[in-house]
Design a protein around this motif. Structure first.
Motif, PDB file in Angstrom:
ATOM      1  N   UNK A  28       0.828  -1.207   0.000  1.00  0.00           N
ATOM      2  CA  UNK A  28       0.000   0.000   0.000  1.00  0.00           C
ATOM      3  C   UNK A  28       0.858   1.251   0.000  1.00  0.00           C
ATOM      4  N   UNK A  29       1.954   1.220   0.766  1.00  0.00           N
ATOM      5  CA  UNK A  29       2.863   2.356   0.799  1.00  0.00           C
ATOM      6  C   UNK A  29       3.427   2.639  -0.592  1.00  0.00           C
ATOM      7  N   UNK A  30       3.809   1.590  -1.291  1.00  0.00           N
ATOM      8  CA  UNK A  30       4.359   1.748  -2.644  1.00  0.00           C
ATOM      9  C   UNK A  30       3.305   2.329  -3.591  1.00  0.00           C
ATOM     10  N   UNK A  31       2.057   1.848  -3.466  1.00  0.00           N
ATOM     11  CA  UNK A  31       0.982   2.350  -4.320  1.00  0.00           C
ATOM     12  C   UNK A  31       0.742   3.829  -4.067  1.00  0.00           C
ATOM     13  N   UNK A  32       0.654   4.219  -2.791  1.00  0.00           N
ATOM     14  CA  UNK A  32       0.405   5.618  -2.463  1.00  0.00           C
ATOM     15  C   UNK A  32       1.566   6.511  -2.900  1.00  0.00           C
ATOM     16  N   UNK A 359      -3.989  -2.309  -8.111  1.00  0.00           N
ATOM     17  CA  UNK A 359      -4.332  -1.307  -7.086  1.00  0.00           C
ATOM     18  C   UNK A 359      -5.562  -1.723  -6.294  1.00  0.00           C
ATOM     19  N   UNK A 360      -6.590  -2.215  -6.997  1.00  0.00           N
ATOM     20  CA  UNK A 360      -7.799  -2.672  -6.292  1.00  0.00           C
ATOM     21  C   UNK A 360      -7.465  -3.843  -5.369  1.00  0.00           C
ATOM     22  N   UNK A 361      -6.630  -4.767  -5.844  1.00  0.00           N
ATOM     23  CA  UNK A 361      -6.246  -5.922  -5.030  1.00  0.00           C
ATOM     24  C   UNK A 361      -5.535  -5.491  -3.752  1.00  0.00           C
ATOM     25  N   UNK A 362      -4.579  -4.583  -3.891  1.00  0.00           N
ATOM     26  CA  UNK A 362      -3.763  -4.177  -2.741  1.00  0.00           C
ATOM     27  C   UNK A 362      -4.550  -3.299  -1.769  1.00  0.00           C
ATOM     28  N   UNK A 363      -5.253  -2.311  -2.303  1.00  0.00           N
ATOM     29  CA  UNK A 363      -5.885  -1.301  -1.450  1.00  0.00           C
ATOM     30  C   UNK A 363      -7.273  -1.720  -0.969  1.00  0.00           C
ATOM     31  N   UNK A 364      -8.074  -2.313  -1.834  1.00  0.00           N
ATOM     32  CA  UNK A 364      -9.462  -2.613  -1.475  1.00  0.00           C
ATOM     33  C   UNK A 364      -9.693  -4.045  -1.010  1.00  0.00           C
ATOM     34  N   UNK A 365      -8.980  -5.009  -1.598  1.00  0.00           N
ATOM     35  CA  UNK A 365      -9.218  -6.408  -1.256  1.00  0.00           C
ATOM     36  C   UNK A 365      -8.384  -6.831  -0.051  1.00  0.00           C
ATOM     37  N   UNK A 366      -7.060  -6.644  -0.135  1.00  0.00           N
ATOM     38  CA  UNK A 366      -6.171  -7.082   0.945  1.00  0.00           C
ATOM     39  C   UNK A 366      -5.961  -6.019   2.015  1.00  0.00           C
ATOM     40  N   UNK A 367      -5.974  -4.753   1.613  1.00  0.00           N
ATOM     41  CA  UNK A 367      -5.606  -3.667   2.517  1.00  0.00           C
ATOM     42  C   UNK A 367      -6.341  -3.628   3.839  1.00  0.00           C
ATOM     43  N   UNK A 368      -7.688  -3.534   3.839  1.00  0.00           N
ATOM     44  CA  UNK A 368      -8.389  -3.418   5.122  1.00  0.00           C
ATOM     45  C   UNK A 368      -8.218  -4.637   6.013  1.00  0.00           C
ATOM     46  N   UNK A 369      -8.194  -5.831   5.426  1.00  0.00           N
ATOM     47  CA  UNK A 369      -8.020  -7.049   6.224  1.00  0.00           C
ATOM     48  C   UNK A 369      -6.648  -7.053   6.886  1.00  0.00           C
ATOM     49  N   UNK A 370      -5.607  -6.712   6.107  1.00  0.00           N
ATOM     50  CA  UNK A 370      -4.251  -6.707   6.649  1.00  0.00           C
ATOM     51  C   UNK A 370      -4.096  -5.662   7.749  1.00  0.00           C
ATOM     52  N   UNK A 374      -3.382  -6.258  11.667  1.00  0.00           N
ATOM     53  CA  UNK A 374      -2.231  -5.626  12.289  1.00  0.00           C
ATOM     54  C   UNK A 374      -2.581  -4.910  13.583  1.00  0.00           C
ATOM     55  N   UNK A 375      -3.727  -4.214  13.599  1.00  0.00           N
ATOM     56  CA  UNK A 375      -4.148  -3.515  14.812  1.00  0.00           C
ATOM     57  C   UNK A 375      -4.309  -4.472  15.988  1.00  0.00           C
ATOM     58  N   UNK A 443      -8.475   3.974  11.527  1.00  0.00           N
ATOM     59  CA  UNK A 443      -8.678   2.628  12.035  1.00  0.00           C
ATOM     60  C   UNK A 443     -10.160   2.252  11.999  1.00  0.00           C
ATOM     61  N   UNK A 444     -11.030   3.212  12.366  1.00  0.00           N
ATOM     62  CA  UNK A 444     -12.464   2.969  12.328  1.00  0.00           C
ATOM     63  C   UNK A 444     -12.921   2.687  10.894  1.00  0.00           C
ATOM     64  N   UNK A 445     -12.370   3.432   9.951  1.00  0.00           N
ATOM     65  CA  UNK A 445     -12.702   3.217   8.550  1.00  0.00           C
ATOM     66  C   UNK A 445     -12.357   1.804   8.101  1.00  0.00           C
ATOM     67  N   UNK A 446     -11.207   1.321   8.538  1.00  0.00           N
ATOM     68  CA  UNK A 446     -10.804  -0.031   8.165  1.00  0.00           C
ATOM     69  C   UNK A 446     -11.700  -1.090   8.801  1.00  0.00           C
ATOM     70  N   UNK A 447     -12.160  -0.842  10.013  1.00  0.00           N
ATOM     71  CA  UNK A 447     -13.107  -1.777  10.626  1.00  0.00           C
ATOM     72  C   UNK A 447     -14.415  -1.804   9.834  1.00  0.00           C
ATOM     73  N   UNK A 448     -14.876  -0.637   9.365  1.00  0.00           N
ATOM     74  CA  UNK A 448     -16.075  -0.600   8.515  1.00  0.00           C
ATOM     75  C   UNK A 448     -15.844  -1.392   7.232  1.00  0.00           C
TER      76      UNK A 448
END
Length: 476
Positions: A28-32, A359-370, A374-375, A443-448
């Motif tokens: 995600x860091x690389x994408x951003x 980008x969709x795979x990294x940010x939308x599919x895997x990103x929130x779960x990862x 991590x939290x 963090x709340x956004x990722x939980x949503x």
């Protein structure tokens, strides 16, 4: 021995999960970072923003006709104000088609009363499918306004009805609770005029209207929202539009033209079957279908994001409404990804398959779960002594430092391009919000979004009520 084996298994599992989490974070860091660099380069290469009068002088005689499609479901609070603003747009040849999608409130009645609507007959072709139309209305007050009353079928279905009824070669989709700046259509149409053969879709900038003074369908004074939830969204929208979409547009891999404001060539949209009915992410779905169709037919094309045309919209001001919106957005992204998953890393689709879908795979599919893993797991592994304190600090620094950096850089891009915040105080407030949002709101956004993942797996198709307070009363 069994205890040792069990302990070794836990450590191994923790290591694998940790590497997945940090790997997804680095991706995600690389994408951003790529987005930020490409967006900054794109802005540096853009010509100076032309004044509205110059645009009209240069393009007024050659501007193609446009139909504004306004799907409206339970929009009685804002719909009349929004339609007034659309009818006052500075564009030579356009019509406004409001599609009442079986509203349960007084949306249709407000339109009938506000514009003295009467029923009329207008022949149209059934180019794309939609729920039955119950009636067509016109207004004796203006020849530009038409209203479609139809059975409820969802936003995509309503837009398909508008595509059938409209007669213009270009159509613009806009939400019923949104307000366009007077020159927005002319600026959005510019790529279609400059490159009419290749341009098939153009997206503009969406901005938050909460807190601003709005009169007669116009944003008269721009102010920041007074509620923190809406302030967070101002920063989010700046980051999403002036960084992400500008970057992907530059390399023609833009995967989303916002359903709140987007301009499309009708012929190509009809060729792909219009909007996918029942889709949670009908705007992303359509853009992906257009990419696939143009690549499959081996035609040169361009899907662009143009920063200057601005559409103002009302953002949710409560966490409950915002949460429903974000879980729905997440379901829409997942639905589109898995529906068109054959395009992922497929050489046939070039950079769209590798960069756009990547980008969709990294940010939308895997990103929130990862991130949510991590939290929860990284601090737990540290407390159990499985992970070192150095790893915990590195993970925490990656999340917060980079998040702050990206948000602040998006503000810099806004000031360089649009300059919609005239007061230095506003920029100072937004800078502070860009820092604060990384400590709780992100963090709340990722939980949503993880909740959206769960709803997607369960097949939940609920839309959720989006409560509105009304733009006409929004004041600082």
């Amino acid at each position: 021995m069994m205890v040792a084996d069990w302990s070794h298994g836990v450590v191994l599992a923790a290591s694998i999960l940790s590497w997945f989490i940090i790997g997804a974070g680095l991706a995600q860091t690389a994408v951003y970072l790529l987005q930020l660099i490409v967006a900054a380069y794109a802005l540096s290469r853009r010509p100076p923003v032309a004044r509205s009068a110059l645009l009209w002088h240069r393009y007024g005689d050659v501007a193609p006709p446009i139909a504004l499609l306004v799907p409206a479901y339970n929009e009685e609070v804002n719909v009349v104000e929004s339609v007034h603003s659309m009818l006052a747009l500075e564009y030579p040849n356009f019509e406004v088609i409001v599609i009442n999608d079986g509203s349960k409130d007084q949306t249709l009645q407000r339109l009938i009363e506000g514009f003295k609507l009467v029923k009329f007959h207008r022949p149209y072709e059934e180019a794309v499918t939609h729920k039955p139309i119950r009636g067509l209305y016109s207004s004796p007050m203006t020849e530009r306004l038409f209203v479609i009353d139809k059975e409820n079928g969802g936003k995509a279905d309503a837009q398909n009805a508008g595509i059938n009824v409209c007669r213009a070669p270009l159509f613009c989709v806009i939400d019923g609770d949104s307000i366009l700046e007077p020159d927005a259509l002319m600026r959005a149409a510019q790529p279609f005029i400059d490159d009419p053969e290749r341009t098939i879709a153009v997206g503009g900038t969406i901005r938050i209207a909460n807190g601003s003074r709005i009169e007669a369908g116009r944003v008269r004074e721009i102010h920041l929202p007074t509620r923190l939830v809406a302030l967070f969204q101002v920063v989010e929208y700046l980051r999403a539009f002036l960084m992400a979409r500008l970057a992907w547009s530059r390399i023609n891999t833009l995967m989303l033209v916002s359903g709140a404001f987007g301009l499309f060539r009708r012929a190509e949209v009809v060729a792909v079957g219009g909007f996918t009915k029942g889709s949670m992410g009908e705007d992303m779905d359509l853009v992906i279908k257009l990419h696939r169709y143009m690549r499959d037919t081996k035609r040169k094309y361009s899907i662009q994001f143009v920063p200057e045309p601005v559409c103002w919209t009302e953002a949710p001001e409560t966490l409950s409404v915002l949460g429903r919106q974000r879980t729905r957005w997440q379901r829409g992204a997942l639905e589109c990804f898995f529906r068109y998953r054959s395009m992922l890393f497929n050489p046939r689709y070039g950079r769209v398959g590798f960069l756009g879908f990547g980008h969709i795979l990294v940010v939308d599919v895997l990103g929130p779960v990862a991130e949510v893993l991590g939290y929860v797991l990284i601090p737990a592994f540290w407390l159990l002594g499985i992970l070192s304190a150095e790893y915990l600090l590195a993970f925490t620094s990656l999340i917060f430092t980079y998040g702050v950096c990206v948000s602040v850089c998006s503000l810099v891009l806004e000031e360089a391009e649009l300059q919609r915040f005239p007061r230095a105080r506003d920029l100072a407030v937004l800078t502070a919000v860009a820092v604060i949002e990384n400590f709780g709101y992100r963090q709340l956004n990722n939980f949503w979004r993880v909740k959206g993942w769960w709803q997607f797996l369960r097949g939940d198709q609920g839309w959720g009520e989006m409560t509105r307070t009304g733009l006409g009363g929004a004041k600082k």
